[in-house]
Write a protein that holds these residues in place. Structure first.
Motif, short mmCIF file in Angstrom:
data_model
loop_
_atom_site.label_atom_id
_atom_site.label_comp_id
_atom_site.label_asym_id
_atom_site.label_seq_id
_atom_site.Cartn_x
_atom_site.Cartn_y
_atom_site.Cartn_z
N SER A 30 -19.75 -8.42 -16.85
CA SER A 30 -20.21 -7.12 -17.09
C SER A 30 -21.28 -6.70 -16.06
N GLY A 31 -21.52 -5.56 -15.80
CA GLY A 31 -22.42 -4.88 -14.94
C GLY A 31 -21.89 -4.08 -13.74
N PRO A 32 -22.39 -4.20 -12.45
CA PRO A 32 -22.03 -3.29 -11.50
C PRO A 32 -20.74 -3.56 -10.91
N TYR A 33 -20.17 -4.96 -11.08
CA TYR A 33 -18.82 -5.50 -10.35
C TYR A 33 -18.13 -6.06 -11.58
N ASP A 34 -17.15 -6.44 -11.17
CA ASP A 34 -15.96 -6.92 -12.22
C ASP A 34 -15.98 -8.53 -12.22
N TYR A 35 -15.83 -9.26 -11.12
CA TYR A 35 -15.86 -10.48 -11.03
C TYR A 35 -17.07 -11.28 -10.46
N LEU A 36 -17.09 -12.32 -10.54
CA LEU A 36 -18.12 -13.36 -9.98
C LEU A 36 -17.37 -14.56 -9.64
N LEU A 37 -17.32 -14.79 -8.31
CA LEU A 37 -16.58 -15.98 -7.88
C LEU A 37 -17.40 -16.87 -7.31
N GLU A 38 -17.10 -18.22 -7.53
CA GLU A 38 -18.14 -19.48 -6.83
C GLU A 38 -17.04 -19.84 -5.65
N VAL A 39 -17.52 -19.69 -4.49
CA VAL A 39 -16.33 -19.96 -3.44
C VAL A 39 -17.00 -21.07 -2.44
N VAL A 40 -16.08 -22.03 -1.93
CA VAL A 40 -16.66 -23.04 -1.17
C VAL A 40 -15.93 -22.94 0.13
N SER A 41 -16.61 -23.58 1.24
CA SER A 41 -15.99 -23.70 2.35
C SER A 41 -16.61 -24.65 3.60
N ALA A 42 -15.84 -24.94 4.15
CA ALA A 42 -16.40 -25.90 5.29
C ALA A 42 -17.44 -25.43 6.24
N ASP A 43 -17.19 -24.18 6.48
CA ASP A 43 -18.04 -23.48 7.50
C ASP A 43 -18.04 -22.03 7.20
N LEU A 44 -18.84 -21.14 8.11
CA LEU A 44 -18.63 -19.54 8.03
C LEU A 44 -17.38 -19.20 8.40
N ASN A 45 -16.61 -19.78 9.57
CA ASN A 45 -15.44 -19.31 9.71
C ASN A 45 -14.42 -19.61 8.72
N GLY A 46 -14.41 -20.60 7.85
CA GLY A 46 -13.65 -20.77 6.69
C GLY A 46 -13.75 -19.70 5.66
N TYR A 47 -15.15 -19.28 5.33
CA TYR A 47 -15.43 -18.19 4.40
C TYR A 47 -14.83 -16.95 5.15
N GLU A 48 -14.93 -16.64 6.25
CA GLU A 48 -14.55 -15.32 6.83
C GLU A 48 -12.82 -15.23 6.80
N GLU A 49 -12.30 -16.38 6.86
CA GLU A 49 -10.89 -16.30 6.74
C GLU A 49 -10.76 -16.11 5.12
N PHE A 50 -11.58 -16.60 4.23
CA PHE A 50 -11.19 -16.44 2.75
C PHE A 50 -11.30 -14.83 2.69
N THR A 51 -12.50 -14.00 3.11
CA THR A 51 -12.80 -13.01 2.88
C THR A 51 -11.46 -11.99 3.50
N ARG A 52 -10.87 -12.31 4.54
CA ARG A 52 -10.04 -11.53 5.13
C ARG A 52 -8.67 -11.76 4.12
N LYS A 53 -8.38 -13.04 3.40
CA LYS A 53 -7.39 -12.70 2.33
C LYS A 53 -7.77 -12.06 0.96
N LEU A 54 -8.87 -12.01 0.64
CA LEU A 54 -9.57 -11.36 -0.35
C LEU A 54 -9.34 -9.90 -0.40
N HIS A 55 -9.69 -9.39 1.08
CA HIS A 55 -9.55 -8.11 1.48
C HIS A 55 -8.19 -7.37 1.57
N LYS A 56 -6.92 -8.22 1.75
CA LYS A 56 -5.75 -8.09 1.66
C LYS A 56 -5.29 -7.71 0.32
N LEU A 57 -5.85 -8.04 -0.64
CA LEU A 57 -5.30 -7.73 -2.14
C LEU A 57 -5.77 -6.28 -2.08
N THR A 58 -4.75 -5.36 -2.61
CA THR A 58 -4.89 -4.08 -2.78
C THR A 58 -5.58 -3.47 -3.75
#
Length: 151
Positions: A99-127
């Motif tokens: 509940s609150g100002p956003y709909d989901y809270l995700l816990e995300v893990v990555s080896a490094d910042l580049n891996g996280y950036e790749e994840f955010t690209r996948k997330l932003h591709k979702l319509t």
């Protein structure tokens, strides 16, 4: 669920590889009644599964993030598609509808910042994704692997 059942669950959460005989000795029962109780706890879904807790560092996970996700619509088909996509993303290790100002809270893990950036690209591709906000976990202060048994 009685005191002995709760004790079984508490011990197994800390030492899931105990044999039935070792578990029985630890909780003060003979092996046969312990095995029956254990079977009942499994059948009644108090015990969902057995698993190992893997070291994040040894698995190459150096970074953890908490990601707030807002959707641009809340139609059932969009929600189902979004949640199915999340379940396919190996970086997402926990996800909650909140509940609150956003709909989901995700816990995300990555080896490094580049891996996280790749994840955010996948997330932003979702319509259905409207917006994301990320919080980098600097340090874990509580690391409980056991649940309290309230029943």
């Amino acid at each position: 669920m009685d005191k002995i059942d709760r004790h079984i669950l508490e011990v197994l959460q800390k030492e899931g590889r105990l044999s039935t005989a070792e578990l029985a000795e630890r909780i003060g029962l003979s092996p046969s009644p312990c095995a029956r109780r254990l079977k009942r706890l499994e059948d009644e879904s108090y015990i969902e599964s057995y698993q190992a807790n893997v070291s994040r560092v040894k698995a190459g996970i150096e970074m953890s993030f908490f990601v707030e996700v807002s959707l641009n619509n809340h139609q059932e088909a969009s929600i189902i598609a979004f949640e199915n996509a999340l379940s396919e993303m190996e970086e997402v290790i926990n996800g909650h509808v909140v509940s609150g100002p956003y709909d989901y809270l995700l816990e995300v893990v990555s080896a490094d910042l580049n891996g996280y950036e790749e994840f955010t690209r996948k997330l932003h591709k979702l319509t259905s994704v409207k917006d994301i906000h990320t919080h980098l976990s600097v340090r874990k202060v509580v690391n409980k692997t056991t649940l309290p048994i309230f029943t």
